[in-house]
Design a protein around this motif. Structure first.
Motif, short mmCIF file in Angstrom:
data_model
loop_
_atom_site.label_atom_id
_atom_site.label_comp_id
_atom_site.label_asym_id
_atom_site.label_seq_id
_atom_site.Cartn_x
_atom_site.Cartn_y
_atom_site.Cartn_z
N ALA A 71 30.59 65.82 -24.61
CA ALA A 71 30.12 66.48 -23.40
C ALA A 71 31.14 67.56 -23.07
CB ALA A 71 30.00 65.48 -22.26
N SER A 80 32.56 71.38 -21.44
CA SER A 80 32.52 72.38 -20.38
C SER A 80 32.96 73.70 -21.01
CB SER A 80 33.45 71.99 -19.23
OG SER A 80 33.48 73.00 -18.25
N TYR A 85 29.69 64.20 -14.52
CA TYR A 85 28.48 64.39 -15.30
C TYR A 85 27.94 63.03 -15.72
CZ TYR A 85 31.27 63.17 -19.41
OH TYR A 85 32.07 62.51 -20.31
N THR A 117 25.10 67.75 -15.38
CA THR A 117 26.40 68.04 -14.78
C THR A 117 26.27 68.23 -13.28
OG1 THR A 117 26.15 70.42 -15.12
CG2 THR A 117 27.17 69.15 -16.91
N ASP A 118 27.38 68.08 -12.60
CA ASP A 118 27.41 68.21 -11.15
C ASP A 118 28.13 69.50 -10.77
OD1 ASP A 118 27.23 67.80 -8.47
OD2 ASP A 118 28.71 66.19 -8.37
N SER A 120 20.35 71.58 -13.12
CA SER A 120 21.59 71.29 -13.84
C SER A 120 22.54 70.48 -12.97
CB SER A 120 22.27 72.60 -14.25
OG SER A 120 21.48 73.29 -15.17
N CYS A 121 22.29 70.46 -11.68
CA CYS A 121 23.20 69.79 -10.75
C CYS A 121 22.49 68.64 -10.07
CB CYS A 121 23.71 70.78 -9.71
SG CYS A 121 24.43 72.27 -10.41
N GLY A 151 27.34 72.99 -18.71
CA GLY A 151 27.82 72.07 -19.74
C GLY A 151 27.14 72.33 -21.07
#
Length: 241
Positions: free
Chosen positions: A114, A116, A124, A69-70, A22-23, A74
């Protein structure tokens, strides 16, 4: 106790795998995105709840919309030209970020949200591409798994692997399903699981993702330990670890 301890260890590794994907790195060059034939590739910064993107879609197109996402969770939402919600996704398997694979119902300007959902902020990427055979099979595997059709999900992930043997995610999902489905691992079952994880690790190494490759190799050790338990008395004081 040993089996329970290994189960906890495996769960932690699976969570790490999910978080790791995810990151993913957000430094994908625009040239590579265009070379992949993506319809859209943009970067954004969620501050803190939602980013909006649009693309022109054609009725009957089957698209894959991926959000990466970073460092935060998300969700991705697809809105049709008339304002109706077409699809949304917050969870797409244990090894992928949010993704939608769907056929567009009409032509026009589509909106991607997008989100959160937990109020976190960060950078992202979102991309839209024509869905591949791999995307379709992988998406079907995720859906069948969520519906409890594990045999169907295993078949779908195998189909995804045949469509794209270089993509690691289907190997991981297949290994996870085989592991979850095995009440007591037999040697032949363990070989199938280990093979799936080994292929996934090799694919991640080809992508330069050594961290994910090592996580999978750690998971292989856990699987092998489940098949070959350490006998009681192997350690000072008796018992097992």
């Amino acid at each position: 106790m040993k089996s329970q301890r290994f189960q906890y260890k495996r769960l932690g590794l699976l969570l790490a795998l999910s978080t790791g994907l995810s990151c993913v790195s957000l430094g994908l060059p625009l040239q590579r995105a265009l070379a992949n034939g993506w319809i859209l590739y943009q970067e954004g910064n969620l501050q803190p709840l939602v980013g909006t993107h649009t693309f022109a879609g054609t009725a009957g197109q089957t698209v894959a919309i991926a959000l990466r996402t970073d460092g935060f969770s998300g969700a991705v939402v697809l809105i049709a030209p008339n304002g109706d919600e077409v699809a949304r996704n917050e969870y797409y398997g244990r090894t992928s970020g949010p993704m939608i694979v769907t056929t567009l119902p009409t032509s026009g300007a589509y909106k991607i949200l997008a989100q959160s959902p937990y109020g976190q902020a960060g950078t992202y990427t979102v991309n839209v591409r024509i869905a591949t055979a791999y995307d379709l099979a992988f998406s079907r595997g995720v859906q069948l798994n969520q519906e409890g059709d594990y045999a169907g999900a295993i078949a779908a992930f195998n189909e995804a692997i045949r469509a794209d043997p270089q993509s690691p995610e289907a190997y991981v999902e297949l290994g996870n399903l085989l592991y979850d489905d095995a009440r007591r691992l037999k040697p032949e079952e363990a070989r199938s699981i280990v093979s799936a994880y080994e292929r996934a690790a090799a694919a991640y190494e080809r992508q330069g993702n050594q961290e994910m490759a090592q996580m999978l190799r750690d998971l292989i050790v856990v699987v092998q330990a489940e098949v070959s338990p350490i006998p009681s008395g192997a350690f000072p004081g008796g018992g097992v670890r």
